[in-house]
Design a protein around this motif. Structure first.
Motif, PDB file in Angstrom:
ATOM      1  N   ASP A  66       0.839  -1.191   0.000  1.00  0.00           N
ATOM      2  CA  ASP A  66       0.000   0.000   0.000  1.00  0.00           C
ATOM      3  C   ASP A  66       0.881   1.252   0.000  1.00  0.00           C
ATOM      4  O   ASP A  66       1.987   1.255   0.553  1.00  0.00           O
ATOM      5  CB  ASP A  66      -0.913   0.024   1.227  1.00  0.00           C
ATOM      6  CG  ASP A  66      -2.030  -0.992   1.125  1.00  0.00           C
ATOM      7  OD1 ASP A  66      -2.618  -1.105   0.041  1.00  0.00           O
ATOM      8  OD2 ASP A  66      -2.312  -1.685   2.123  1.00  0.00           O
TER       9      ASP A  66
ATOM     10  N   LYS B  16       0.427   5.783  -0.036  1.00  0.00           N
ATOM     11  CA  LYS B  16      -0.456   6.943  -0.022  1.00  0.00           C
ATOM     12  C   LYS B  16       0.372   8.201   0.140  1.00  0.00           C
ATOM     13  O   LYS B  16       1.272   8.262   0.982  1.00  0.00           O
ATOM     14  CB  LYS B  16      -1.459   6.825   1.133  1.00  0.00           C
ATOM     15  CG  LYS B  16      -2.525   7.915   1.150  1.00  0.00           C
ATOM     16  CD  LYS B  16      -3.560   7.615   2.234  1.00  0.00           C
ATOM     17  CE  LYS B  16      -4.706   8.605   2.206  1.00  0.00           C
ATOM     18  NZ  LYS B  16      -5.744   8.269   3.201  1.00  0.00           N
TER      19      LYS B  16
ATOM     20  N   LYS C 230      -6.092  -0.745   6.710  1.00  0.00           N
ATOM     21  CA  LYS C 230      -6.423  -0.723   5.290  1.00  0.00           C
ATOM     22  C   LYS C 230      -7.302   0.477   4.925  1.00  0.00           C
ATOM     23  O   LYS C 230      -7.189   1.049   3.844  1.00  0.00           O
ATOM     24  CB  LYS C 230      -7.138  -2.016   4.904  1.00  0.00           C
ATOM     25  CG  LYS C 230      -6.213  -3.167   4.560  1.00  0.00           C
ATOM     26  CD  LYS C 230      -5.610  -2.947   3.166  1.00  0.00           C
ATOM     27  CE  LYS C 230      -4.769  -4.138   2.734  1.00  0.00           C
ATOM     28  NZ  LYS C 230      -4.159  -3.906   1.404  1.00  0.00           N
ATOM     29  N   LYS C 231      -8.184   0.849   5.861  1.00  0.00           N
ATOM     30  CA  LYS C 231      -9.094   1.951   5.586  1.00  0.00           C
ATOM     31  C   LYS C 231      -8.329   3.244   5.350  1.00  0.00           C
ATOM     32  O   LYS C 231      -8.716   4.074   4.530  1.00  0.00           O
ATOM     33  CB  LYS C 231     -10.067   2.115   6.749  1.00  0.00           C
ATOM     34  CG  LYS C 231     -11.139   3.172   6.517  1.00  0.00           C
ATOM     35  CD  LYS C 231     -12.104   3.259   7.684  1.00  0.00           C
ATOM     36  CE  LYS C 231     -13.163   4.332   7.425  1.00  0.00           C
ATOM     37  NZ  LYS C 231     -14.113   4.450   8.555  1.00  0.00           N
TER      38      LYS C 231
ATOM     39  N   TYR D   7      -5.456   3.634   3.891  1.00  0.00           N
ATOM     40  CA  TYR D   7      -4.919   3.698   2.528  1.00  0.00           C
ATOM     41  C   TYR D   7      -6.020   3.793   1.477  1.00  0.00           C
ATOM     42  O   TYR D   7      -5.824   4.372   0.410  1.00  0.00           O
ATOM     43  CB  TYR D   7      -4.048   2.469   2.253  1.00  0.00           C
ATOM     44  CG  TYR D   7      -2.732   2.499   2.988  1.00  0.00           C
ATOM     45  CD1 TYR D   7      -1.687   3.297   2.548  1.00  0.00           C
ATOM     46  CD2 TYR D   7      -2.542   1.747   4.151  1.00  0.00           C
ATOM     47  CE1 TYR D   7      -0.472   3.347   3.224  1.00  0.00           C
ATOM     48  CE2 TYR D   7      -1.337   1.786   4.836  1.00  0.00           C
ATOM     49  CZ  TYR D   7      -0.312   2.582   4.365  1.00  0.00           C
ATOM     50  OH  TYR D   7       0.888   2.624   5.054  1.00  0.00           O
ATOM     51  N   LYS D   8      -7.194   3.239   1.777  1.00  0.00           N
ATOM     52  CA  LYS D   8      -8.280   3.256   0.796  1.00  0.00           C
ATOM     53  C   LYS D   8      -9.037   4.573   0.790  1.00  0.00           C
ATOM     54  O   LYS D   8      -9.619   4.961  -0.213  1.00  0.00           O
ATOM     55  CB  LYS D   8      -9.243   2.101   1.067  1.00  0.00           C
ATOM     56  CG  LYS D   8      -8.675   0.731   0.724  1.00  0.00           C
ATOM     57  CD  LYS D   8      -9.719  -0.355   0.927  1.00  0.00           C
ATOM     58  CE  LYS D   8      -9.164  -1.719   0.522  1.00  0.00           C
ATOM     59  NZ  LYS D   8     -10.172  -2.788   0.721  1.00  0.00           N
TER      60      LYS D   8
ATOM     61  N   GLN E   1      -9.871   8.095   0.196  1.00  0.00           N
ATOM     62  CA  GLN E   1      -9.322   9.059  -0.759  1.00  0.00           C
ATOM     63  C   GLN E   1      -9.364  10.465  -0.177  1.00  0.00           C
ATOM     64  O   GLN E   1     -10.407  10.960   0.222  1.00  0.00           O
ATOM     65  CB  GLN E   1     -10.108   9.023  -2.072  1.00  0.00           C
ATOM     66  CG  GLN E   1      -9.513   9.910  -3.150  1.00  0.00           C
ATOM     67  CD  GLN E   1     -10.217   9.734  -4.486  1.00  0.00           C
ATOM     68  OE1 GLN E   1     -10.982   8.803  -4.673  1.00  0.00           O
ATOM     69  NE2 GLN E   1      -9.963  10.643  -5.405  1.00  0.00           N
TER      70      GLN E   1
ATOM     71  N   ARG F 229     -15.030   4.902  -6.924  1.00  0.00           N
ATOM     72  CA  ARG F 229     -13.639   4.730  -6.509  1.00  0.00           C
ATOM     73  C   ARG F 229     -12.750   5.320  -7.587  1.00  0.00           C
ATOM     74  O   ARG F 229     -13.132   5.391  -8.757  1.00  0.00           O
ATOM     75  CB  ARG F 229     -13.300   3.251  -6.278  1.00  0.00           C
ATOM     76  CG  ARG F 229     -13.989   2.626  -5.080  1.00  0.00           C
ATOM     77  CD  ARG F 229     -13.454   1.240  -4.814  1.00  0.00           C
ATOM     78  NE  ARG F 229     -12.016   1.257  -4.549  1.00  0.00           N
ATOM     79  CZ  ARG F 229     -11.295   0.156  -4.329  1.00  0.00           C
ATOM     80  NH1 ARG F 229     -11.869  -1.035  -4.354  1.00  0.00           N
ATOM     81  NH2 ARG F 229     -10.002   0.240  -4.092  1.00  0.00           N
TER      82      ARG F 229
END
Length: 831
Positions: A206, A208, A379-380, A382-383, A385, A570
């Protein structure tokens, strides 16, 4: 490329000044007055140095005072020269050939040996340890990043200063400086700064990056230019086998394949920051390949890189870039781990690679600080936006930048902000800016309205004859939430007026919910692509190309109305629904027929009326865009995968619609970078129509009767030569980027690029659909006996802008008017 044109024109303006204590430059020769390329030059008692280019020229500078330089090269005696002045240009240095090598030094002449070479022994240790150096050594990492982008007009001389183009703008030349890399004078004209926080997880792959602040000189609303420049200088890792710049893959000197393309020499050793390091000089074994020259310092225990310099050789097969220079610095953490702290990238964009040619410097300086490791994020994190269009980010106060910058702007960099704000009020500058905008976008800008695109003003086909077109769009800012577009066209042979009008509105910025509608009445070449779209502004190049091969008479008059909704839940994943109604009839029934039997009335019909509802899914991983209005611009065209799925339903009876059917289509495009072997472009298309439909609604295999090279078409197929209701198509095209031609002596200097391609299609056409379209008297053939295929050979980069392709048909030679061989070409500006 269009944004590069705009960037180049904008680069005609600004100023900067860097102070250095010692500057030297000149040329190194042997006793026969022949230039010595790749000679090593350093300031004595320092690690500051460079190597000569292919013509023996060099330039270097240091912030410290130095009294002498040392010049060395394999097979020649080392020479030390005292400096009598702080600035010494145009030095002519002659090295004498070495009579005998010292016992303790291994000397190589010409190409260095791959055996018993201490430099290559060190290189192998770098390979072994490269995956445990830097942030890759930890499970998680985070750091702060400061990035500065700059454009400079270089080679400032009296001829340029007195040029008419700068009438009214002479004040910009009040301050010029000399590049510490090339020794050329330059004038900064664009500056952009960005502060970010970066997070990564090596266990889950991951990544970001959160933008905290962005500031640029004079062009705060031109996010397209900024994004394009940033994409030119995308991130890279010198430990990778290949480094990608300007759509080209250069072999890294730290690559496992490096020993096949580079010569390596162990040049020196010294303490750097209390760490014992070796210095290795490298240079290419052959000309015209995508390689570097330079040197690097490597630690003797971790085998991690401490400093590295990379300079693209002038003979490298790359266009519009005369020089490209990179340097990276690493610092030691916990006595063993080397982390990058500074990355400097400079390129010289120019039409000519001659030494005295004028160009534009593009510079990127990236600083890294505040490293933290093994701080796990879920994980949240990195997901989720982050809103990249927060206006606060682009309007930070001066106090933010004073605290956030890892490197202070010098006094002349600070002048850039004030200078460009002033320039925008100068009429002469406004004229140049407007010309650049027209070249970049194809539109002439007025207040709130753009006229164009200019490049589609004139066309020709067999039905309309010569055709003229005029259109425009609303345009207040690049980030408008709504836009209206339209055009009108007239054919001088059919004496008919055509038009198209559409509008779209961004309902919600976060989800990118867009609604759009429009109507178009025009003449089209249906079947120019397998995958259908209902774009009311669209027009096939095949129906407006000025020069074609054979008779292009199978054109269709279309009246299309459409309404659609699209959302992006997404990033780079879009979902859309479109409802459309269209009528289709031959543009000239005497030349082309779409006749069919109406099953309800048993009458002969030549016009199709059809209502259709389509659902589309699109996924473009890796796509980079700029803008946050209803329109966005892709800044890395052709550099990402595209997956598209379309499911369409034809509904009979609504608005007198004629047919019930279902159509499923899938499209997949993927570019594959194969390191030093070039780029392979691939595309796969699959489709099937369920239900009985006439010729106008079938899937036509896209032929190409123009002399233009158009990807995803079959250059030797005539329009409507193959018609299907079920199909599978595959296109493969590989660009070797000159890897083969660079090894042929007579072709090497031309910097040509070789291309090969193969494409095939298989399809079926049901008996029911054949009978339905029988009244048209068109010969309908599907490639169902065997896969139809073609292959081609091409030569690109002819005069840097032209490409020519030679096409050969593989089978189906008995088709009516079958073409066995053809030639197409195209123009374009490519690196």
């Amino acid at each position: 490329m269009k944004h590069l044109i705009l960037g180049g024109i904008l680069t005609l303006f600004s100023c900067s000044f860097l102070l250095s204590q010692t500057k030297v430059g000149g040329q190194v020769y042997d006793s026969n007055k022949q230039p010595i390329p790749f000679a090593n030059i350093v300031f004595v008692n320092s690690t500051v140095g460079t190597i000569t280019d292919e013509n023996g020229r060099f330039y270097m500078e240091s912030d410290d005072n130095h009294s002498s330089i040392k010049i060395s090269f394999i097979g020649f005696e080392t020479k030390t020269i005292k400096l009598t002045k702080k600035v010494t240009y145009n030095m002519e240095i002659t090295l004498a050939e070495e009579a005998a090598a010292l016992d303790e030094v291994v000397i190589y002449k010409g190409k260095t040996s791959k055996k018993n070479n201490p430099a290559i022994d060190i290189l192998r240790k770098i390979w072994k340890n490269r995956r445990v150096n830097g942030v890759k050594k930890f499970k998680q990492y985070q750091y702060d990043k400061y990035e500065k982008l700059e454009f400079d007009l270089n080679t400032i001389d009296s001829a340029l200063i007195n040029s008419r183009i700068f009438n009214g703008m002479e004040f910009i030349f009040d301050d010029v400086d000399t590049s510490r890399i090339t020794g050329k004078t330059y004038l900064p004209i664009f500056l952009n700064e960005a502060i970010s926080q970066v997070y990564g997880d090596n266990t889950s792959n991951d990544y970001k990056e959160v933008l905290k602040g962005n500031k640029n000189a004079g062009f705060s609303d031109n996010q397209t230019l900024i994004a394009f420049v940033k994409d030119l200088y995308s991130d890279y890792d010198v430990y990778d086998n290949y480094l990608k710049f300007f759509d080209k893959s250069f072999t890294s000197p730290l690559s496992r394949t490096g020993i096949d393309v580079y010569n390596y020499v162990l040049s020196d050793s010294a303490y750097i920051d209390n760490k014992w390091c070796y210095n290795i000089v490298y240079y290419p074994r052959r000309k015209n390949e995508l390689t570097f020259q330079g040197d690097f310092w490597v630690n003797d225990t971790t085998w991690a890189i401490k400093d590295i310099n990379l300079e693209v050789t002038k003979s490298a097969n790359i266009n519009w870039v005369k020089d490209l220079y990179i340097e990276q610095e690493f610092d030691v953490l916990n006595d063993s781990i080397f982390l990058i702290t500074k990355d400097y990238f400079q390129s010289d964009f120019a039409f000519s690679k001659k030494e005295k040619s004028r160009g534009v410097y593009g510079k990127r300086t990236t600083l890294y600080d505040n490293y933290k490791f093994d701080v796990k994020k879920n994980k949240k994190f990195y997901k989720t936006q982050v809103d990249p269009y927060d206006q606060d980010i682009y309007n930070r106060e001066d106090s933010f930048w004073q605290n956030a910058r890892m490197e202070e702007l010098n006094k002349d960099e600070k002048k850039v902000y004030k200078l460009l704000d002033t320039l925008r009020t100068v009429k002469a500058f406004k004229r140049l800016y407007n010309i650049g905008t027209i070249l970049a976008s194809g539109y002439v800008e007025f207040n709130g309205f753009d006229f164009g695109p200019l490049f589609s003003t004139v066309g020709f086909n067999a039905i309309e004859g010569w055709r003229v077109r005029a259109g425009g769009r609303t345009y207040f800012t690049p980030n408008d939430r709504w836009r209206i577009e339209g055009y009108g066209a007239y054919g001088f042979r059919d004496n008919k007026f055509k038009y198209g009008v559409s509008g779209k509105y961004l309902v919600d910025r976060k989800s990118r919910l867009i609604v759009s509608a429009g109507n178009r009445r025009d003449v089209e070449q249906l079947g120019a692509s397998l995958t259908n779209t209902n774009d009311v502004e669209g027009r096939s190049l095949a129906s407006s190309s000025i020069v074609t091969t054979g008779d292009n008479t199978r054109l269709t008059s279309i009246n299309l109305s459409a309404f659609s909704m699209q959302i992006e839940p997404r990033k780079n994943f879009t979902f859309g629904v479109t409802g459309s109604f269209r009528t289709l009839k031959p543009a000239d029934r005497a030349l082309f027929s779409l006749d069919f039997i109406d099953e309800d009335t048993n009458e002969l019909r030549s016009e199709i009326k059809q209502t259709e509802i389509s659902t589309q899914l699109a996924y473009t991983p890796g796509r980079k865009t700029t803008g946050y209005g209803v329109d966005r611009i892709t800044v890395n065209d052709g550099d990402f995968a595209t997956l598209f799925l379309n499911y369409s339903v034809g509904v009979k009876g609504i608005l007198e619609s004629d047919f019930d059917y279902q159509k499923v289509q899938f499209f997949y495009r993927q570019p594959w970078n194969i390191g030093g072997f070039g780029v392979l472009n691939s595309s796969l298309e699959l489709g099937k129509t369920y239900g009985e439909v006439p010729l106008g609604l079938l899937s036509v295999v896209p032929g190409n009767q123009t002399y233009l090279s158009i990807y995803n078409t079959f250059p030797l197929l005539n329009f409507y030569e193959f018609v299907t209701d079920t199909y599978a198509s595959l296109h493969l095209e590989h660009n070797f980027n000159g890897r083969i031609f660079s090894r042929i002596p007579l072709l090497r200097k031309l910097n040509l690029r070789e291309l090969v391609g193969i494409r095939g299609v298989w399809g079926e056409l049901s008996e029911e659909n054949l009978l339905l379209s029988a009244p048209s008297n068109e010969i309908l053939i599907a490639p169902d006996d065997e896969v139809y295929w073609e292959y081609s050979f091409g030569v690109g980069n002819i005069f840097k802008i032209f490409r020519i392709d030679f096409h050969f048909r593989g089978n189906y030679f008995d088709n009516p008017d079958a073409r066995k061989f053809g030639v197409t070409g195209s123009f374009g500006f490519y690196f």
